[in-house]
Scaffold this active site. Structure first.
Site, PDB file in Angstrom:
ATOM      1  N   LYS A  35       0.920  -1.337  -0.175  1.00  0.00           N
ATOM      2  CA  LYS A  35      -0.107   0.076   0.083  1.00  0.00           C
ATOM      3  C   LYS A  35       0.944   1.152  -0.069  1.00  0.00           C
ATOM      4  CE  LYS A  35      -0.190  -0.327   4.963  1.00  0.00           C
ATOM      5  NZ  LYS A  35      -1.123  -0.663   5.966  1.00  0.00           N
ATOM      6  N   TYR A 256      16.354  29.849  10.184  1.00  0.00           N
ATOM      7  CA  TYR A 256      15.081  30.521  10.486  1.00  0.00           C
ATOM      8  C   TYR A 256      15.021  30.394  11.924  1.00  0.00           C
ATOM      9  CZ  TYR A 256      13.484  31.016   5.505  1.00  0.00           C
ATOM     10  OH  TYR A 256      13.218  31.008   4.225  1.00  0.00           O
TER      11      TYR A 256
HETATM   12  C1  PLP Z   1      -0.540  -1.879   6.601  1.00  0.00           C
HETATM   13  C2  PLP Z   1      -0.884  -3.020   7.170  1.00  0.00           C
HETATM   14  C3  PLP Z   1      -0.107  -4.266   7.487  1.00  0.00           C
HETATM   15  C4  PLP Z   1       1.282  -4.025   7.492  1.00  0.00           C
HETATM   16  O1  PLP Z   1       1.930  -3.514   8.552  1.00  0.00           O
HETATM   17  P1  PLP Z   1       3.343  -3.491   8.817  1.00  0.00           P
HETATM   18  O2  PLP Z   1       3.388  -2.724  10.269  1.00  0.00           O
HETATM   19  O3  PLP Z   1       3.781  -2.365   8.041  1.00  0.00           O
HETATM   20  O4  PLP Z   1       4.018  -4.709   8.764  1.00  0.00           O
HETATM   21  C5  PLP Z   1      -0.772  -5.205   7.957  1.00  0.00           C
HETATM   22  N1  PLP Z   1      -2.024  -5.402   7.799  1.00  0.00           N
HETATM   23  C6  PLP Z   1      -2.901  -4.580   7.472  1.00  0.00           C
HETATM   24  C7  PLP Z   1      -4.451  -4.603   7.680  1.00  0.00           C
HETATM   25  C8  PLP Z   1      -2.504  -3.085   7.262  1.00  0.00           C
HETATM   26  O5  PLP Z   1      -3.299  -2.199   6.884  1.00  0.00           O
END
Ligand code: PLP
Length: 366
Positions: A35, A256
């Protein structure tokens, strides 16, 4: 010459990290979670590595189309399921497996016309209170789905809120086990933290594990354990160069808001990297950085296009010297993204995902 900033993706590290994740759950099948455009790495750039997984998991339908366009015929799972009824047509067309977490999604399925019934992952809210059916309502949802001709196999999933921390997973594991005991179907409950920390227990790793951050070389439970402790390698390097050097006298300030004042005469370097590149603006003085592979620190406020670094540990540094913001530096030096994130009050996940579109990205095929 273009501005010298560049990100490098390391597919060989991703391959090694995927093997590391498999060793944590040798008999489970592994979802590679891609994702958010593979956590900012680029799905196409990491494809040669993540295609070794048993399934690909993501959220966006357009990313699912990209994965099918890469030639992936295996399992492809939508972790949040569909967002509106017509998304089910894409699920049918691309043979997507999809999460079902609410009654509306079951309503939409019951009205959906399809030739091939769908494989769904029924999600339980076992305590995170984000998505899913409460344990007491899980069976009713399972029964509704089982009665639909649009559905064939039903798998069971949940997600942990504290797999990386002291509260742990046992309360959610008990809720999940209690409400699913005599239900058929494959099961998936582990993210990276649960996989690495608890995956050696068979009742935790189950049929499918969902690895995200571990594949990209981040420690899910930094700073309790580092990526190195887990045997994970950085899959992304952000590097730039010094484009300026200043000699400061005692009391001279940097950037800054004059947030840093030199306690004594010192040299600083000015790096072509700022928050518009995805570097965290909240990184304070002291945030680690490598110059020519030597560890030093950020000084003063990060600005949009530049930040300043202390050159005391690298007296030979000059304009053009290589600066590693995170990842792999010259001479085998490594600066874990998690350390930079921690200094800035965030997590490695956020920095990876926030790599800005203006940063040119290359793939290191070595
Ligand atoms: C993003 C996600 C994962 C992966 O999580 P990590 O901590 O990056 O391993 C697993 N399950 C779901 C439902 C997620 O949304």
């Amino acid at each position: 010459m273009p501005r010298p900033i560049q990100a490098t993706i390391h597919p060989a590290a991703l391959r090694a990290n995927l093997e590391r994740a498999r060793r944590a759950a040798p008999d489970a099948r592994l979802w590679a979670v891609v994702k958010a455009n593979a956590y900012g790495h680029g799905i196409e750039r990491v494809w040669s590595a993540v295609r070794a997984a048993d399934g690909i998991a993501l959220l966006d339908l357009d990313e699912a189309e990209r994965v099918r366009a890469l030639g992936w015929r295996g399992p492809l799972l939508l972790l949040e399921g569909v967002f509106e009824p017509r998304d089910l047509e894409l699920c049918s067309r691309l043979s997507l497996w999809h999460t079902v977490h609410c009654d509306a999604q079951i309503d939409w399925l019951s009205a959906h016309k399809t030739h091939a019934p769908h494989r769904v992952f029924l999600k339980m809210n076992s305590g995170m209170n984000r998505l899913g059916f409460a344990p007491g309502r899980f069976r009713a949802a399972f029964a509704r789905l089982s009665a639909l001709p649009q559905v064939d196999e039903i798998s069971l999933m949940t997600h942990f809120s504290d797999a990386d921390g002291p509260r742990g997973i046992s309360h959610q594991l008990a809720a999940f086990q209690g409400a699913t005991e005599d239900l058929p179907g494959e099961r998936s409950i582990c993210n990276s933290a649960a996989l690495l920390r608890h995956g050696l227990q068979a009742e935790v790793r189950l049929d499918w594990v969902r690895a995200g951050i571990a594949l990209y070389g981040g420690a899910p439970d930094h700073p309790e354990r580092t990526a190195g402790d887990w045997g994970l390698q950085p899959a992304m390097t952000l590097a730039s160069r010094l484009i300026g050097v200043q000699q400061l006298g005692e009391g001279d300030t940097v950037g800054y808001g004059s947030r840093f004042a030199a306690p004594a005469p010192m040299r600083i370097g000015v790096v072509a990297c700022g928050y518009a590149d995805g570097y965290p603006r909240h990184a304070p003085t002291g945030t680690p950085v490598l110059v020519d592979g030597v560890r030093t620190r950020v000084v003063g406020r990060v600005s949009m296009d530049m930040l300043a670094v202390d050159l005391a540990p690298v007296p030979g540094a000059a304009i053009g010297s290589e600066v590693t913001l995170w990842g792999r530096g010259p001479g085998g030096a490594v600066l874990p993204i998690d350390e930079v994130a921690e200094a800035a009050g965030t997590i490695g996940y956020e920095l990876m995902c926030a790599l800005a579109p203006r940063v040119p990205v290359v793939t290191d095929e070595a």
